[in-house]
Write an enzyme that holds these catalytic residues in place. Sequence first.
Site, PDB file in Angstrom:
ATOM      1  N   TYR A  91       0.854  -1.190   0.000  1.00  0.00           N
ATOM      2  CA  TYR A  91       0.000   0.000   0.000  1.00  0.00           C
ATOM      3  C   TYR A  91       0.891   1.242   0.000  1.00  0.00           C
ATOM      4  O   TYR A  91       2.028   1.198   0.466  1.00  0.00           O
ATOM      5  CB  TYR A  91      -0.879  -0.001   1.246  1.00  0.00           C
ATOM      6  N   CYS A 110      -2.501 -21.017   9.446  1.00  0.00           N
ATOM      7  CA  CYS A 110      -1.734 -19.770   9.267  1.00  0.00           C
ATOM      8  C   CYS A 110      -1.472 -19.441   7.805  1.00  0.00           C
ATOM      9  O   CYS A 110      -1.070 -20.300   7.020  1.00  0.00           O
ATOM     10  CB  CYS A 110      -0.406 -19.873   9.996  1.00  0.00           C
ATOM     11  N   ARG A 112       0.917 -17.655   6.804  1.00  0.00           N
ATOM     12  CA  ARG A 112       2.381 -17.684   6.585  1.00  0.00           C
ATOM     13  C   ARG A 112       2.961 -19.043   6.963  1.00  0.00           C
ATOM     14  O   ARG A 112       4.081 -19.155   7.439  1.00  0.00           O
ATOM     15  CB  ARG A 112       3.064 -16.554   7.369  1.00  0.00           C
ATOM     16  N   ASP A 270      -7.265 -17.555   3.408  1.00  0.00           N
ATOM     17  CA  ASP A 270      -6.416 -17.443   2.223  1.00  0.00           C
ATOM     18  C   ASP A 270      -6.235 -18.820   1.582  1.00  0.00           C
ATOM     19  O   ASP A 270      -6.577 -19.845   2.170  1.00  0.00           O
ATOM     20  CB  ASP A 270      -5.045 -16.865   2.617  1.00  0.00           C
ATOM     21  N   ASP A 307      -8.257 -11.150   1.254  1.00  0.00           N
ATOM     22  CA  ASP A 307      -6.933 -10.672   0.869  1.00  0.00           C
ATOM     23  C   ASP A 307      -6.685 -11.289  -0.503  1.00  0.00           C
ATOM     24  O   ASP A 307      -6.562 -12.515  -0.627  1.00  0.00           O
ATOM     25  CB  ASP A 307      -5.880 -11.113   1.906  1.00  0.00           C
ATOM     26  N   LYS A 314      -6.293  -6.190   0.660  1.00  0.00           N
ATOM     27  CA  LYS A 314      -7.558  -6.589   1.265  1.00  0.00           C
ATOM     28  C   LYS A 314      -8.722  -5.897   0.581  1.00  0.00           C
ATOM     29  O   LYS A 314      -8.726  -4.686   0.437  1.00  0.00           O
ATOM     30  CB  LYS A 314      -7.530  -6.219   2.756  1.00  0.00           C
TER      31      LYS A 314
HETATM   32  C1  LIG Z   1      -2.922  -6.019   5.939  1.00  0.00           C
HETATM   33  C2  LIG Z   1      -1.727  -5.373   5.431  1.00  0.00           C
HETATM   34  C3  LIG Z   1      -1.444  -4.045   5.768  1.00  0.00           C
HETATM   35  C4  LIG Z   1      -2.357  -3.221   6.653  1.00  0.00           C
HETATM   36  O1  LIG Z   1      -3.588  -3.032   6.036  1.00  0.00           O
HETATM   37  P1  LIG Z   1      -4.751  -2.202   6.782  1.00  0.00           P
HETATM   38  O2  LIG Z   1      -5.931  -2.373   5.893  1.00  0.00           O
HETATM   39  O3  LIG Z   1      -4.274  -0.787   6.863  1.00  0.00           O
HETATM   40  O4  LIG Z   1      -4.921  -2.798   8.125  1.00  0.00           O
HETATM   41  C5  LIG Z   1      -0.307  -3.483   5.235  1.00  0.00           C
HETATM   42  N1  LIG Z   1       0.511  -4.173   4.425  1.00  0.00           N
HETATM   43  C6  LIG Z   1       0.253  -5.453   4.071  1.00  0.00           C
HETATM   44  C7  LIG Z   1       1.184  -6.133   3.146  1.00  0.00           C
HETATM   45  C8  LIG Z   1      -0.854  -6.094   4.562  1.00  0.00           C
HETATM   46  O5  LIG Z   1      -1.102  -7.369   4.241  1.00  0.00           O
HETATM   47  S1  SF4 Z   2       1.648 -15.837  12.392  1.00  0.00           S
HETATM   48 FE1  SF4 Z   2       0.369 -17.609  11.952  1.00  0.00          FE
HETATM   49  S2  SF4 Z   2       1.033 -19.211  13.350  1.00  0.00           S
HETATM   50 FE2  SF4 Z   2       1.840 -17.284  14.088  1.00  0.00          FE
HETATM   51  S3  SF4 Z   2       0.334 -16.588  15.611  1.00  0.00           S
HETATM   52 FE3  SF4 Z   2      -0.208 -15.645  13.647  1.00  0.00          FE
HETATM   53  S4  SF4 Z   2      -1.701 -17.043  12.692  1.00  0.00           S
HETATM   54 FE4  SF4 Z   2      -0.673 -18.156  14.364  1.00  0.00          FE
END
Ligand SMILES: *Cc1c(COP(=O)(O)O)cnc(C)c1O
Ligand code: SF4
Length: 361
Positions: A91, A110, A112, A270, A307, A314
């Site tokens: 962003y 998760c 990630r 996701d 997302d 998002k």
């Molecule tokens: C979610 C996210 C943000 C923050 O987004 P907001 O809508 O302002 O909460 C910023 N950078 C990345 C890459 C994101 O995934």
């Molecule tokens: S990054 Fe992923 S594994 Fe770690 S607390 Fe957040 S949701 Fe859970």
Amino acid sequence: MEQWKADLRNSVTRGENITQDFAGDREEIEEVRAVYPMRIPRYYYNLIREKGDPIWMQSVPSLAELQDTDSPEDPLHEDEDSPVTRLTHRYPDRVLLLITDRCPMYCRFCTRKRMVGRTSDITERTVTAGIEYIRAHTEIRDVLLSGGDPLMVGDEKLESIISRLRAIPHVEIIRIGTRFPCVLPSRITDDLCNMLKKYHPIFLNTHFNHPREITPQSREACERLVNAGIPVGCQTVLLKGVNDDPEIMKELMHKLVMMRVRPYYLYQTDLTRGTNHFRTRVEAGLQMIQALRGHTSGFAVPQFVIDAPGGGGKIPLMPEYVVAFDEKEILLRNFEGRLYRYPQPAEEYVRDVREIEVINF
Ligand SMILES: *Cc1c(COP(=O)(O)O)cnc(C)c1O
Ligand code: SF4
């Protein structure tokens, strides 16, 4: 040793422990955790009532994780949109900076999953490079610290990161995304809060997915943060079999606001590899919002977002409240399904409609 560190060390990390307490399948757990690590803080583990319940599903490995082999590892293109290691600049005015790849708990869903508890390419050097990138880009006014879970970093090191960011004149807001208040509330100490409040404005988003995660301990942790002047929000993930029920979702939102935590986002799951079994249909998320909007306090309603795969960011989704829309009027549906008309002002009163971006419904 600080109590939270001792608590973390006492986490459940092996299948044996679980099979002893519940009739879990040790081999299944061992097979999965060889690929995707497991760690369950004892506090969170103690919230499990039975095998397969919403607490179990979020924390105990399932063979379904290994069966999902086609989904992308990094659907949000966080790595591709990274000008420096583990910093995502998607962003215009804000960045995501990952300061650790460790978490108190490895949530099975998760986003990630490709990295948490598995990689180790985040070092002091990459964090410093991230801070330098932010310093060099004066358009960045909002820095989101994430991970892994950024509160895995000890207070001293965390303060060194936050104080360096705070010293950058164009950084207005520092945000922390953490699941600690939910999975290991003892991390939220007075020392931590007293440190954070020196660097206001600090915002924090935590992550609760089920009303049973709200306990006297998690409540105390959230209230301690709020009492330090830190606005606390909640990002919830819509998870099949965990919280994809409007009544459960409403109860969760009510319990959050009771501890002064403001629901922020409700995420559609996701496409991340290993998490496919948690995906609901998109309609389920819309149904949650429909059940909340108008039926409860406006500030207890999160924004439902997807997302976008491919790094689109998002994108908010709303149930269909706009039935029809033209130059003369807008036809609206209210929370009870009744229709209402709102007339547009006469043309001559309009400032200059061409200035306003036209939205086509
Ligand atoms: C979610 C996210 C943000 C923050 O987004 P907001 O809508 O302002 O909460 C910023 N950078 C990345 C890459 C994101 O995934
Ligand atoms: S990054 Fe992923 S594994 Fe770690 S607390 Fe957040 S949701 Fe859970």
